[in-house]
Write a protein that holds these residues in place. Structure first.
Motif, PDB file in Angstrom:
ATOM      1  N   ARG A 159       0.837  -1.199   0.000  1.00 16.22           N
ATOM      2  CA  ARG A 159       0.000   0.000   0.000  1.00 16.22           C
ATOM      3  C   ARG A 159       0.874   1.252   0.000  1.00 16.22           C
ATOM      4  N   GLN A 160       0.380   2.278  -0.680  1.00 15.72           N
ATOM      5  CA  GLN A 160       1.157   3.512  -0.845  1.00 15.72           C
ATOM      6  C   GLN A 160       1.424   4.193   0.495  1.00 15.72           C
ATOM      7  N   ASP A 161       0.456   4.213   1.400  1.00 19.96           N
ATOM      8  CA  ASP A 161       0.661   4.874   2.698  1.00 19.96           C
ATOM      9  C   ASP A 161       1.723   4.144   3.535  1.00 19.96           C
ATOM     10  N   ILE A 162       1.736   2.830   3.454  1.00 20.10           N
ATOM     11  CA  ILE A 162       2.754   2.048   4.168  1.00 20.10           C
ATOM     12  C   ILE A 162       4.133   2.331   3.569  1.00 20.10           C
ATOM     13  N   TYR A 163       4.188   2.379   2.248  1.00 27.94           N
ATOM     14  CA  TYR A 163       5.454   2.635   1.575  1.00 27.94           C
ATOM     15  C   TYR A 163       6.003   4.023   1.920  1.00 27.94           C
ATOM     16  N   GLU A 164       5.125   5.014   2.036  1.00 27.58           N
ATOM     17  CA  GLU A 164       5.556   6.369   2.390  1.00 27.58           C
ATOM     18  C   GLU A 164       6.159   6.402   3.797  1.00 27.58           C
ATOM     19  N   VAL A 165       5.556   5.679   4.725  1.00 29.39           N
ATOM     20  CA  VAL A 165       6.079   5.623   6.097  1.00 29.39           C
ATOM     21  C   VAL A 165       7.455   4.966   6.094  1.00 29.39           C
ATOM     22  N   ILE A 166       7.617   3.911   5.334  1.00 32.21           N
ATOM     23  CA  ILE A 166       8.901   3.199   5.272  1.00 32.21           C
ATOM     24  C   ILE A 166       9.972   4.082   4.631  1.00 32.21           C
ATOM     25  N   LYS A 167       9.604   4.824   3.586  1.00 30.31           N
ATOM     26  CA  LYS A 167      10.574   5.702   2.927  1.00 30.31           C
ATOM     27  C   LYS A 167      11.057   6.811   3.857  1.00 30.31           C
ATOM     28  N   GLU A 168      10.214   7.265   4.762  1.00 22.64           N
ATOM     29  CA  GLU A 168      10.576   8.352   5.673  1.00 22.64           C
ATOM     30  C   GLU A 168      11.531   7.887   6.768  1.00 22.64           C
ATOM     31  N   ASN A 169      11.512   6.595   7.098  1.00 24.59           N
ATOM     32  CA  ASN A 169      12.344   6.076   8.175  1.00 24.59           C
ATOM     33  C   ASN A 169      13.452   5.210   7.570  1.00 24.59           C
ATOM     34  N   GLU A 170      14.679   5.681   7.656  1.00 22.24           N
ATOM     35  CA  GLU A 170      15.811   4.987   7.040  1.00 22.24           C
ATOM     36  C   GLU A 170      16.033   3.604   7.642  1.00 22.24           C
ATOM     37  N   ASP A 171      15.808   3.473   8.950  1.00 25.24           N
ATOM     38  CA  ASP A 171      15.996   2.172   9.595  1.00 25.24           C
ATOM     39  C   ASP A 171      14.991   1.139   9.075  1.00 25.24           C
ATOM     40  N   LEU A 172      13.756   1.558   8.859  1.00 28.90           N
ATOM     41  CA  LEU A 172      12.754   0.625   8.328  1.00 28.90           C
ATOM     42  C   LEU A 172      13.136   0.184   6.917  1.00 28.90           C
ATOM     43  N   LEU A 185       0.932  -4.833  10.502  1.00 32.45           N
ATOM     44  CA  LEU A 185       2.185  -5.236  11.143  1.00 32.45           C
ATOM     45  C   LEU A 185       3.276  -4.164  11.045  1.00 32.45           C
ATOM     46  N   LEU A 186       2.925  -2.983  10.562  1.00 28.99           N
ATOM     47  CA  LEU A 186       3.911  -1.907  10.448  1.00 28.99           C
ATOM     48  C   LEU A 186       4.498  -1.549  11.814  1.00 28.99           C
ATOM     49  N   GLU A 187       3.688  -1.534  12.843  1.00 30.14           N
ATOM     50  CA  GLU A 187       4.184  -1.231  14.189  1.00 30.14           C
ATOM     51  C   GLU A 187       5.162  -2.309  14.659  1.00 30.14           C
ATOM     52  N   LYS A 188       4.881  -3.564  14.340  1.00 33.95           N
ATOM     53  CA  LYS A 188       5.797  -4.662  14.682  1.00 33.95           C
ATOM     54  C   LYS A 188       7.115  -4.516  13.930  1.00 33.95           C
ATOM     55  N   LEU A 189       7.051  -4.093  12.665  1.00 35.28           N
ATOM     56  CA  LEU A 189       8.268  -3.839  11.891  1.00 35.28           C
ATOM     57  C   LEU A 189       9.086  -2.741  12.555  1.00 35.28           C
ATOM     58  N   ASN A 190       8.423  -1.694  12.995  1.00 32.42           N
ATOM     59  CA  ASN A 190       9.110  -0.590  13.660  1.00 32.42           C
ATOM     60  C   ASN A 190       9.792  -1.068  14.945  1.00 32.42           C
ATOM     61  N   THR A 191       9.102  -1.887  15.722  1.00 33.33           N
ATOM     62  CA  THR A 191       9.673  -2.425  16.960  1.00 33.33           C
ATOM     63  C   THR A 191      10.862  -3.320  16.656  1.00 33.33           C
ATOM     64  N   ASP A 192      10.733  -4.172  15.650  1.00 38.01           N
ATOM     65  CA  ASP A 192      11.847  -5.045  15.267  1.00 38.01           C
ATOM     66  C   ASP A 192      13.053  -4.237  14.793  1.00 38.01           C
ATOM     67  N   ARG A 241       6.802  -9.351   2.327  1.00 38.12           N
ATOM     68  CA  ARG A 241       5.660 -10.259   2.155  1.00 38.12           C
ATOM     69  C   ARG A 241       4.666 -10.110   3.294  1.00 38.12           C
ATOM     70  N   LYS A 242       5.185  -9.990   4.525  1.00 41.38           N
ATOM     71  CA  LYS A 242       4.297  -9.842   5.683  1.00 41.38           C
ATOM     72  C   LYS A 242       3.444  -8.577   5.576  1.00 41.38           C
ATOM     73  N   LEU A 243       4.082  -7.472   5.168  1.00 42.12           N
ATOM     74  CA  LEU A 243       3.345  -6.205   5.074  1.00 42.12           C
ATOM     75  C   LEU A 243       2.361  -6.202   3.909  1.00 42.12           C
ATOM     76  N   MET A 244       2.677  -6.939   2.855  1.00 46.88           N
ATOM     77  CA  MET A 244       1.736  -7.037   1.736  1.00 46.88           C
ATOM     78  C   MET A 244       0.457  -7.742   2.173  1.00 46.88           C
ATOM     79  N   ARG A 245       0.617  -8.763   2.996  1.00 48.75           N
ATOM     80  CA  ARG A 245      -0.542  -9.555   3.443  1.00 48.75           C
ATOM     81  C   ARG A 245      -1.259  -8.910   4.621  1.00 48.75           C
TER      82      ARG A 245
END
Length: 80
Positions: free
Chosen positions: A2-15, A35-42, A27-31
């Motif tokens: 999703r475009q909104d998820i991709y924008e959040v990931i692009k803004e955070n270099e660590d993600l 889980l974006l918050e879990k990705l951020n925590t990881d 794959r997890k985020l596509m499905r």
């Protein structure tokens, strides 16, 4: 992805780095975009940016500085 998820990931270099290093997250985020918050925590734990990691790093720095001060004082003191 999703475009909104991709924008959040692009803004955070660590993600973005984590997503490139561990592609299963893509794959997890596509499905399941929730889980974006879990990705951020990881990412925080993977790159050692959690509070316990920062405290440990600071403690190591203080311990090193203390050791250097003691060494300089020992060198400064004349030996008998």
């Amino acid at each position: 992805m999703r475009q909104d998820i991709y924008e959040v990931i692009k803004e955070n270099e660590d993600l973005l780095k984590l997503l490139r290093m561990q592609p299963y997250w893509h794959r997890k985020l596509m499905r399941n975009p929730q889980l974006l918050e879990k990705l951020n925590t990881d990412a925080v734990f993977f790159f050692k940016k959690s509070i316990p990691d920062r405290v440990s790093k600071f403690s190591d720095g203080v311990q090193f500085a203390s050791m250097m001060m003691n060494m300089f004082q020992a060198m400064k003191t004349p030996s008998s």
